[in-house]
Structure formats: C-alpha cells, structure tokens
Write a protein that holds these residues in place. Structure first.
Motif, PDB file in Angstrom:
ATOM      1  N   GLN A  39       0.829  -1.211   0.000  1.00  9.11           N
ATOM      2  CA  GLN A  39       0.000   0.000   0.000  1.00  9.11           C
ATOM      3  C   GLN A  39       0.858   1.255   0.000  1.00  9.11           C
ATOM      4  N   ILE A  40       1.934   1.237   0.782  1.00 10.25           N
ATOM      5  CA  ILE A  40       2.841   2.384   0.822  1.00 10.25           C
ATOM      6  C   ILE A  40       3.481   2.586  -0.550  1.00 10.25           C
ATOM      7  N   LYS A  41       3.974   1.510  -1.139  1.00 11.90           N
ATOM      8  CA  LYS A  41       4.602   1.606  -2.460  1.00 11.90           C
ATOM      9  C   LYS A  41       3.624   2.149  -3.488  1.00 11.90           C
ATOM     10  N   ALA A  42       2.398   1.676  -3.466  1.00  7.98           N
ATOM     11  CA  ALA A  42       1.391   2.138  -4.429  1.00  7.98           C
ATOM     12  C   ALA A  42       1.070   3.616  -4.215  1.00  7.98           C
ATOM     13  N   ALA A  43       0.945   4.047  -2.967  1.00  8.95           N
ATOM     14  CA  ALA A  43       0.624   5.442  -2.677  1.00  8.95           C
ATOM     15  C   ALA A  43       1.757   6.373  -3.115  1.00  8.95           C
ATOM     16  N   VAL A  44       2.987   5.976  -2.848  1.00  4.82           N
ATOM     17  CA  VAL A  44       4.146   6.799  -3.237  1.00  4.82           C
ATOM     18  C   VAL A  44       4.270   6.831  -4.761  1.00  4.82           C
ATOM     19  N   ARG A  45       4.110   5.684  -5.405  1.00  5.55           N
ATOM     20  CA  ARG A  45       4.168   5.631  -6.866  1.00  5.55           C
ATOM     21  C   ARG A  45       3.091   6.543  -7.466  1.00  5.55           C
ATOM     22  N   ASP A  46       1.906   6.568  -6.862  1.00  8.39           N
ATOM     23  CA  ASP A  46       0.822   7.414  -7.343  1.00  8.39           C
ATOM     24  C   ASP A  46       1.209   8.895  -7.296  1.00  8.39           C
ATOM     25  N   VAL A  47       1.880   9.314  -6.230  1.00  9.08           N
ATOM     26  CA  VAL A  47       2.350  10.706  -6.136  1.00  9.08           C
ATOM     27  C   VAL A  47       3.296  11.008  -7.295  1.00  9.08           C
ATOM     28  N   LEU A  48       4.220  10.102  -7.569  1.00  5.81           N
ATOM     29  CA  LEU A  48       5.200  10.331  -8.635  1.00  5.81           C
ATOM     30  C   LEU A  48       4.539  10.341 -10.016  1.00  5.81           C
ATOM     31  N   VAL A  49       3.549   9.495 -10.222  1.00  2.70           N
ATOM     32  CA  VAL A  49       2.819   9.487 -11.504  1.00  2.70           C
ATOM     33  C   VAL A  49       2.067  10.804 -11.671  1.00  2.70           C
ATOM     34  N   ARG A  50       1.422  11.267 -10.602  1.00  2.00           N
ATOM     35  CA  ARG A  50       0.709  12.554 -10.677  1.00  2.00           C
ATOM     36  C   ARG A  50       1.685  13.700 -10.944  1.00  2.00           C
ATOM     37  N   GLN A  51       2.866  13.641 -10.328  1.00  2.62           N
ATOM     38  CA  GLN A  51       3.865  14.688 -10.584  1.00  2.62           C
ATOM     39  C   GLN A  51       4.311  14.666 -12.045  1.00  2.62           C
ATOM     40  N   GLN A  52       4.598  13.488 -12.553  1.00  2.00           N
ATOM     41  CA  GLN A  52       5.029  13.364 -13.945  1.00  2.00           C
ATOM     42  C   GLN A  52       3.947  13.903 -14.884  1.00  2.00           C
ATOM     43  N   ASP A  53       2.699  13.537 -14.631  1.00  2.00           N
ATOM     44  CA  ASP A  53       1.589  14.015 -15.470  1.00  2.00           C
ATOM     45  C   ASP A  53       1.441  15.528 -15.379  1.00  2.00           C
ATOM     46  N   ALA A  54       1.563  16.078 -14.168  1.00  4.17           N
ATOM     47  CA  ALA A  54       1.454  17.526 -13.990  1.00  4.17           C
ATOM     48  C   ALA A  54       2.573  18.248 -14.734  1.00  4.17           C
ATOM     49  N   TRP A  55       3.788  17.719 -14.615  1.00  5.27           N
ATOM     50  CA  TRP A  55       4.925  18.330 -15.310  1.00  5.27           C
ATOM     51  C   TRP A  55       4.677  18.330 -16.817  1.00  5.27           C
ATOM     52  N   ASN A  56       4.256  17.196 -17.336  1.00  3.81           N
ATOM     53  CA  ASN A  56       4.042  17.076 -18.777  1.00  3.81           C
ATOM     54  C   ASN A  56       2.857  17.907 -19.251  1.00  3.81           C
ATOM     55  N   GLY A  57       1.974  18.288 -18.322  1.00  5.00           N
ATOM     56  CA  GLY A  57       0.894  19.224 -18.626  1.00  5.00           C
ATOM     57  C   GLY A  57       1.307  20.664 -18.362  1.00  5.00           C
ATOM     58  N   HIS A  58       2.576  20.856 -18.040  1.00  6.91           N
ATOM     59  CA  HIS A  58       3.169  22.175 -17.773  1.00  6.91           C
ATOM     60  C   HIS A  58       2.478  22.894 -16.618  1.00  6.91           C
ATOM     61  N   ASP A  59       2.045  22.114 -15.624  1.00  5.45           N
ATOM     62  CA  ASP A  59       1.372  22.647 -14.440  1.00  5.45           C
ATOM     63  C   ASP A  59       2.311  22.496 -13.241  1.00  5.45           C
ATOM     64  N   LEU A  60       3.153  23.492 -13.062  1.00  7.90           N
ATOM     65  CA  LEU A  60       4.184  23.435 -12.029  1.00  7.90           C
ATOM     66  C   LEU A  60       3.579  23.398 -10.624  1.00  7.90           C
ATOM     67  N   GLU A  61       2.484  24.117 -10.403  1.00  4.37           N
ATOM     68  CA  GLU A  61       1.862  24.115  -9.084  1.00  4.37           C
ATOM     69  C   GLU A  61       1.319  22.723  -8.746  1.00  4.37           C
ATOM     70  N   ALA A  62       0.708  22.032  -9.725  1.00  2.00           N
ATOM     71  CA  ALA A  62       0.228  20.665  -9.481  1.00  2.00           C
ATOM     72  C   ALA A  62       1.414  19.730  -9.240  1.00  2.00           C
ATOM     73  N   PHE A  63       2.502  19.919  -9.969  1.00  2.00           N
ATOM     74  CA  PHE A  63       3.715  19.133  -9.740  1.00  2.00           C
ATOM     75  C   PHE A  63       4.192  19.310  -8.305  1.00  2.00           C
ATOM     76  N   MET A  64       4.174  20.548  -7.833  1.00  2.00           N
ATOM     77  CA  MET A  64       4.658  20.853  -6.482  1.00  2.00           C
ATOM     78  C   MET A  64       3.743  20.308  -5.395  1.00  2.00           C
ATOM     79  N   SER A  65       2.529  19.904  -5.737  1.00  3.28           N
ATOM     80  CA  SER A  65       1.630  19.354  -4.711  1.00  3.28           C
ATOM     81  C   SER A  65       2.160  18.027  -4.167  1.00  3.28           C
ATOM     82  N   GLY A  66       3.134  17.424  -4.852  1.00  2.00           N
ATOM     83  CA  GLY A  66       3.766  16.207  -4.352  1.00  2.00           C
ATOM     84  C   GLY A  66       4.804  16.473  -3.272  1.00  2.00           C
TER      85      GLY A  66
END
Length: 149
Positions: free
Chosen positions: A26-53
């Motif tokens: 569960q911990i691994k999945a939750a942490v991986r989810d944060v990193l996936v959301r960061q990657q998606d935010a970065w690729n959407g050029h949304d720096l504030e969403a990236f920083m939410s991680g």
C-alpha cells in the motif's frame, strides 16, 4: 499442547508477515501514485500541481549539485526559474527505475532516474533520491536530492 502452541505461533508470524507485506504494498502504491501525478502535472506544464507532491513546509529540503534549497516556496521558485522563465521550457518528464522502500508506516525512501525531452532534442537526465512522509493530506516528498548528468 506444545504442537498447538507452535502451530499458533507459526500462524501468528505468517499473519503478521502478510499484514506487513500488504502494508508495504500500500505504501509503495501510494508513493508511486504521487510520482505518476507529478510526472503528469509536469508534462501538462502545471508546475503548481507538480509541487503538490512536495511537503508544503519551510522545512522541505531540495539538494541539487552543490545547491541547497529550503522550503516549499523557494523550491517552487527554483523550478520556475529553471523551467518556466524566459528562454526555458519544462519539456516532457519521465521517471524510471523507481525503487520504493517503505521505512515505516509513515515513511518511504525512493531511488530513481529522471529524463527530460526538450523541443530542441536535448535530453537532460539524472538520478534522484527522495524521502517521503505520510502527512495529514497524503504522502509528500520532504527531502529531494537530485543530480544531473
């Protein structure tokens, strides 16, 4: 009686081990989810969403090269200067080789690689180590040590 006690002890150990494995998964999945959301935010050029991680705290630490940045706001400004200011671009980010190691029920250590693909064909890349903590608002990066090649 001795066999019964031994059997109960084995069952208890197996149950505890299975519970720990489930918790780690569960911990691994939750942490991986944060990193996936960061990657998606970065690729959407949304720096504030990236920083939410990242942990929104003055105690957040970010090490890169010989530079130390302390605090969420200063880390955001560092990213803005490097990737969103005049003449800079964010590019497309990809994380790879992720190794997520739970340290406790509220802490995890992450190793991985990052790669940016820029419009001009350049591909800055490097390695990172992250320390995650489980905060009231979810898993957050509390320390980031990133290197570039």
């Amino acid at each position: 009686m001795r066999t019964l006690i031994a059997g109960i002890a084995v069952l208890l150990i197996v149950t505890l081990d299975t519970s720990a494995q489930d918790s780690n998964a569960q911990i691994k999945a939750a942490v991986r989810d944060v990193l996936v959301r960061q990657q998606d935010a970065w690729n959407g050029h949304d720096l504030e969403a990236f920083m939410s991680g990242y942990w929104n705290s003055p105690d957040l630490t970010f090490f890169s090269g010989a530079n130390v940045t302390t605090g969420w706001q200063d880390t955001l400004e560092r990213y803005r200067k490097q990737y969103k200011s005049e003449g800079h671009e964010m590019g497309q980010l990809q994380f790879s080789d992720l190794q997520i190691t739970p340290l406790a029920s509220d802490a995890a250590f992450v190793r991985g690689a990052w790669n940016l693909t820029m419009k001009d064909g350049k591909t800055p890349h490097g390695l990172f180590t992250l320390l995650f903590r489980k905060c009231p608002d979810g898993w957050k990066i509390v320390h980031d040590h990133t290197s570039a090649e």
